[in-house]
Design an enzyme around this catalytic site. Structure first.
Site, PDB file in Angstrom:
ATOM      1  NE  ARG A   1      -0.511   0.649   4.893  1.00 53.28           N
ATOM      2  CZ  ARG A   1      -0.961   0.496   6.126  1.00 53.28           C
ATOM      3  NH1 ARG A   1      -2.088  -0.148   6.336  1.00 53.28           N
ATOM      4  NH2 ARG A   1      -0.299   0.982   7.148  1.00 53.28           N
TER       5      ARG A   1
ATOM      6  CE1 TYR B   1       8.794   7.113  10.412  1.00 51.77           C
ATOM      7  CE2 TYR B   1       9.112   9.492  10.326  1.00 51.77           C
ATOM      8  CZ  TYR B   1       8.813   8.301   9.693  1.00 51.77           C
ATOM      9  OH  TYR B   1       8.553   8.275   8.342  1.00 51.77           O
TER      10      TYR B   1
HETATM   11  N1  NAD Z   1       3.411   9.051   4.523  1.00 49.75           N
HETATM   12  C1  NAD Z   1       4.287   9.946   4.929  1.00 49.75           C
HETATM   13  O1  NAD Z   1       3.919  11.074   5.268  1.00 49.75           O
HETATM   14  C2  NAD Z   1       5.767   9.617   4.966  1.00 49.75           C
HETATM   15  C3  NAD Z   1       6.662  10.663   5.182  1.00 49.75           C
HETATM   16  C4  NAD Z   1       8.014  10.402   5.229  1.00 49.75           C
HETATM   17  C5  NAD Z   1       8.473   9.110   5.059  1.00 49.75           C
HETATM   18  N2  NAD Z   1       7.594   8.099   4.852  1.00 49.75           N
HETATM   19  C6  NAD Z   1       8.144   6.747   4.689  1.00 49.75           C
HETATM   20  O2  NAD Z   1       7.694   6.163   3.508  1.00 49.75           O
HETATM   21  C7  NAD Z   1       7.638   4.732   3.644  1.00 49.75           C
HETATM   22  C8  NAD Z   1       6.276   4.232   3.192  1.00 49.75           C
HETATM   23  O3  NAD Z   1       5.293   4.808   4.038  1.00 49.75           O
HETATM   24  P1  NAD Z   1       3.762   4.986   3.630  1.00 49.75           P
HETATM   25  O4  NAD Z   1       3.395   6.377   3.920  1.00 49.75           O
HETATM   26  O5  NAD Z   1       3.501   4.407   2.288  1.00 49.75           O
HETATM   27  O6  NAD Z   1       3.111   4.096   4.796  1.00 49.75           O
HETATM   28  P2  NAD Z   1       2.079   2.890   4.785  1.00 49.75           P
HETATM   29  O7  NAD Z   1       1.850   2.563   6.193  1.00 49.75           O
HETATM   30  O8  NAD Z   1       0.934   3.193   3.896  1.00 49.75           O
HETATM   31  O9  NAD Z   1       2.931   1.728   4.078  1.00 49.75           O
HETATM   32  C9  NAD Z   1       4.010   1.097   4.719  1.00 49.75           C
HETATM   33  C10 NAD Z   1       4.065  -0.341   4.262  1.00 49.75           C
HETATM   34  O10 NAD Z   1       5.136  -0.983   4.966  1.00 49.75           O
HETATM   35  C11 NAD Z   1       4.668  -2.234   5.428  1.00 49.75           C
HETATM   36  N3  NAD Z   1       5.399  -2.720   6.581  1.00 49.75           N
HETATM   37  C12 NAD Z   1       5.373  -2.245   7.855  1.00 49.75           C
HETATM   38  N4  NAD Z   1       6.123  -3.012   8.660  1.00 49.75           N
HETATM   39  C13 NAD Z   1       6.643  -4.003   7.866  1.00 49.75           C
HETATM   40  C14 NAD Z   1       7.504  -5.100   8.116  1.00 49.75           C
HETATM   41  N5  NAD Z   1       7.964  -5.390   9.345  1.00 49.75           N
HETATM   42  N6  NAD Z   1       7.849  -5.883   7.069  1.00 49.75           N
HETATM   43  C15 NAD Z   1       7.364  -5.638   5.825  1.00 49.75           C
HETATM   44  N7  NAD Z   1       6.540  -4.628   5.542  1.00 49.75           N
HETATM   45  C16 NAD Z   1       6.187  -3.812   6.552  1.00 49.75           C
HETATM   46  C17 NAD Z   1       3.197  -1.984   5.763  1.00 49.75           C
HETATM   47  O11 NAD Z   1       2.474  -3.178   5.887  1.00 49.75           O
HETATM   48  C18 NAD Z   1       2.774  -1.098   4.626  1.00 49.75           C
HETATM   49  O12 NAD Z   1       2.324  -1.831   3.514  1.00 49.75           O
HETATM   50  C19 NAD Z   1       7.955   4.442   5.106  1.00 49.75           C
HETATM   51  O13 NAD Z   1       9.301   4.054   5.252  1.00 49.75           O
HETATM   52  C20 NAD Z   1       7.709   5.782   5.777  1.00 49.75           C
HETATM   53  O14 NAD Z   1       8.440   5.939   6.969  1.00 49.75           O
HETATM   54  C21 NAD Z   1       6.249   8.322   4.789  1.00 49.75           C
END
Ligand code: NAD
Length: 250
Positions: free
Chosen positions: A15, A155
């Site tokens: 996702r 984080y």
């Molecule tokens: N959304 C934001 O605002 C934002 C901002 C900065 C950085 N990020 C980074 O971007 C990346 C993706 O985030 P996102 O916003 O799409 O979040 P999200 O929660 O929609 O997706 C994260 C995905 O990682 C998977 N995941 C979590 N733990 C896991 C594990 N132990 N093993 C395998 N998969 C695992 C989840 O199941 C999920 O599908 C992350 O590293 C997040 O820290 C997001």
């Protein structure tokens, strides 16, 4: 197509940013393996990609498990015979200031966000070496450069670790034509953003800190990842790509 004949492995592809990246990679001709702990959602994304004419395999992957990574890497090799791109995207957010953070939350955040990147890189490097090189893209965060007042210290520390680990990987493996860069998203409209900041006022405050005046979309991160994955970035390694609507520029 920008990723023709390339094979990519994306963690957290079920996702959000990972799924958007997987879909974009498939449109650009990459063959894909996506790994996630969310099996149903992951299989659905793989099916959508296959229905659209792409090649995508889902594997169950908990990024904190070396055995899971070995299995995922084994699937990549047996299905496609090579690996050109690894996107270490899986991650979790955390809440609370330093005193509110339990030891268990600290450890879980570090395990998924930092150890997961290390274990994935370790598997990918040996496969990339046999193919003559590759590109590793680690999804850090704006919080890994400049946290906001409400950002969890666990984080921010985990994403700072990803930033510097990426540079370390880049300089260790440049000689083998394996590149490594980090991407630093600002607030992006995904499940993670809503889960971390359920309070609407809190979200508005966060949006107010973005000079472009809105949250980003997962595709806006995927475009940056695509650039770093493609040969267009062949002279780019050890760099950090900030995609945050100007948030960290202030
Ligand atoms: N959304 C934001 O605002 C934002 C901002 C900065 C950085 N990020 C980074 O971007 C990346 C993706 O985030 P996102 O916003 O799409 O979040 P999200 O929660 O929609 O997706 C994260 C995905 O990682 C998977 N995941 C979590 N733990 C896991 C594990 N132990 N093993 C395998 N998969 C695992 C989840 O199941 C999920 O599908 C992350 O590293 C997040 O820290 C997001």
């Amino acid at each position: 197509m920008r990723l023709e004949n390339k094979v990519a492995l994306i963690s957290g592809g079920a996702r959000g940013i990972g799924a958007a990246t997987a879909k974009m990679f498939a449109q650009e001709g990459a063959k894909l393996v996506i790994g996630d702990v969310l099996e149903e959602e992951g299989r659905q994304i793989a099916k959508e990609i296959a229905d659209g004419g792409g090649e995508c395999l889902f594997v169950k992957l908990d990024v904190t498990s070396e055995a899971d990574w070995e299995q995922a890497a084994g699937e990549v090799v047996s299905r496609f015979g090579r690996l050109d791109i690894l996107v270490n995207n899986a991650g979790i957010s955390a809440r609370g200031n330093v005193e509110e953070t339990s030891e268990a939350e600290w450890t879980r955040t570090m395990d998924i966000n930092v150890k997961g990147v290390f274990l994935g890189s370790k598997q990918a490097i040996s496969i990339m070496r046999t193919g003559g090189g590759g590109s590793i893209i680690n999804i850090s965060s704006g919080a890994g450069i400049a946290p906001q007042p409400g950002t969890s210290g666990a984080y921010a520390a985990s994403k700072g670790a990803v930033r510097i680990f990426s540079k370390s990987t880049a300089i260790q493996y440049a000689v083998e034509n394996i590149r490594c860069n980090s991407v630093h998203p600002g607030p992006i409209e995904t499940d993670m953003l809503r889960a971390t900041r359920p309070d609407e006022n809190n979200l508005q405050t966060m949006m107010g800190r973005v000079p472009l005046g809105r949250f980003g979309r997962a595709e806006e991160i995927a475009y940056g990842v695509l650039y770093l994955a493609s040969d267009e970035s062949s002279f780019v390694t050890g760099s950090e790509l900030v995609i945050d609507g100007g948030r960290t520029a202030q």
